[in-house]
Design an enzyme around this catalytic site. Structure first.
Site, mmCIF file in Angstrom:
data_model
loop_
_atom_site.group_PDB
_atom_site.id
_atom_site.type_symbol
_atom_site.label_atom_id
_atom_site.label_comp_id
_atom_site.label_asym_id
_atom_site.label_seq_id
_atom_site.Cartn_x
_atom_site.Cartn_y
_atom_site.Cartn_z
ATOM 1 C CE1 TYR A 157 -4.201 1.340 -0.208
ATOM 2 C CE2 TYR A 157 -3.641 2.603 1.750
ATOM 3 C CZ TYR A 157 -4.491 2.345 0.695
ATOM 4 O OH TYR A 157 -5.621 3.112 0.526
ATOM 5 C CE LYS A 164 -7.447 6.144 0.293
ATOM 6 N NZ LYS A 164 -8.684 6.760 -0.243
#
Length: 270
Positions: A157, A164
């Protein structure tokens, strides 16, 4: 009569019928909201137009969230049809593919970092800034989508996790800024879902399988689960909720250790 009857919602980030944005738009339409939609490029225009026909709207606007004039023009053109706006849904995230695989530091570069934060986090605040005038006095709500990778290190990720985390901080600061105007800001942290965006993450199928085996509900969530929660958060039923990150992940985020792994260890010992 649905609990969003009389509400007007702008959905930013529609790409396909498998996207989280589609699940949210469908749930809001079901609950009575009028919809306006954006599309990122001409390539997606016909696809989003077909979705609009499904939900009875012809309000479609081009919007590349990396371009300030595109964001401004959405609201200039929207105001020609609507004199007010109740909901903005931000379902947009992007990082270059080479940033979503391998070791975080080995693959990290300045441009990938910049792009991930610009598209995935800054754009939410930019939409709010451009649209807040239409949202005045409406008990309005803004909503974005995040993921557990903002809080924990998730393989592959990488820089998107940092973007995020920025987005989640954005939610809190935006909630504080817009709260005096009666505008709420929240996020849904959704579990992994098989979408076009997720297909860019290496070994995503393994993430789905692991999440299903470990989550207390023993399943993955889908776009309908997220859509229903989004409709609630943007409705008057949630008037007291702002600055929050609500998990919709079958309980995966709260698991400390996989019960299945404990069982397998016990079986090995016996």
């Amino acid at each position: 009569m649905g609990f969003l009857t009389g509400k007007r919602a702008l959905i930013v980030g529609l790409a396909s019928t498998r996207s989280i944005a589609y699940g949210i738009a469908a749930a809001m339409h079901r609950e009575g909201a009028e919809l306006a939609l954006t599309y990122q490029s001409e390539k997606l225009e016909s696809r989003v137009k077909a979705m609009g026909e499904e939900w009875g709207t012809s309000l479609l606007f081009p919007c590349d969230v990396a371009v300030d004039s595109d964001i401004e023009n959405v609201f200039v053109n929207l105001e020609k049809s609507w004199d007010s706006l109740d909901i903005i849904v931000h379902s947009v995230a992007y990082a270059p593919a080479d940033q979503l695989q391998g070791d975080y530091l080995d693959d990290l570069n300045r441009e990938g970092f910049r792009i991930a934060h610009d598209i995935s986090s800054y754009s939410f605040a930019a939409l709010a800034k451009a649209g807040r005038r239409l949202m005045q006095g409406r008990d309005a709500a803004l909503l974005t989508l995040t993921y557990l990778g903002a809080e924990r290190a998730i393989p592959n990720y990488n820089v998107m996790g940092l973007a995020k985390a920025s987005l989640e901080a954005n939610v809190r600061y935006m909630a504080q800024s817009l709260g005096p105007q009666g505008i709420r800001v929240n996020a849904i942290s959704a579990g992994p879902i098989r979408t076009l965006a997720a297909s860019g993450i290496k070994n995503f199928r393994n993430m789905l399988s692991y999440t299903e085996s470990v989550s207390p509900l023993r399943r993955n969530v889908d776009i309908e689960d997220v859509g229903n929660t989004a409709a609630f958060l943007c409705s008057d039923l949630a008037r007291g909720i702002t600055g929050d990150i609500l998990f919709v992940d079958a309980g995966f985020h709260m698991v400390g250790f996989a019960e299945s792994h404990l069982r397998s260890q016990k079986e090995e010992l016996t």
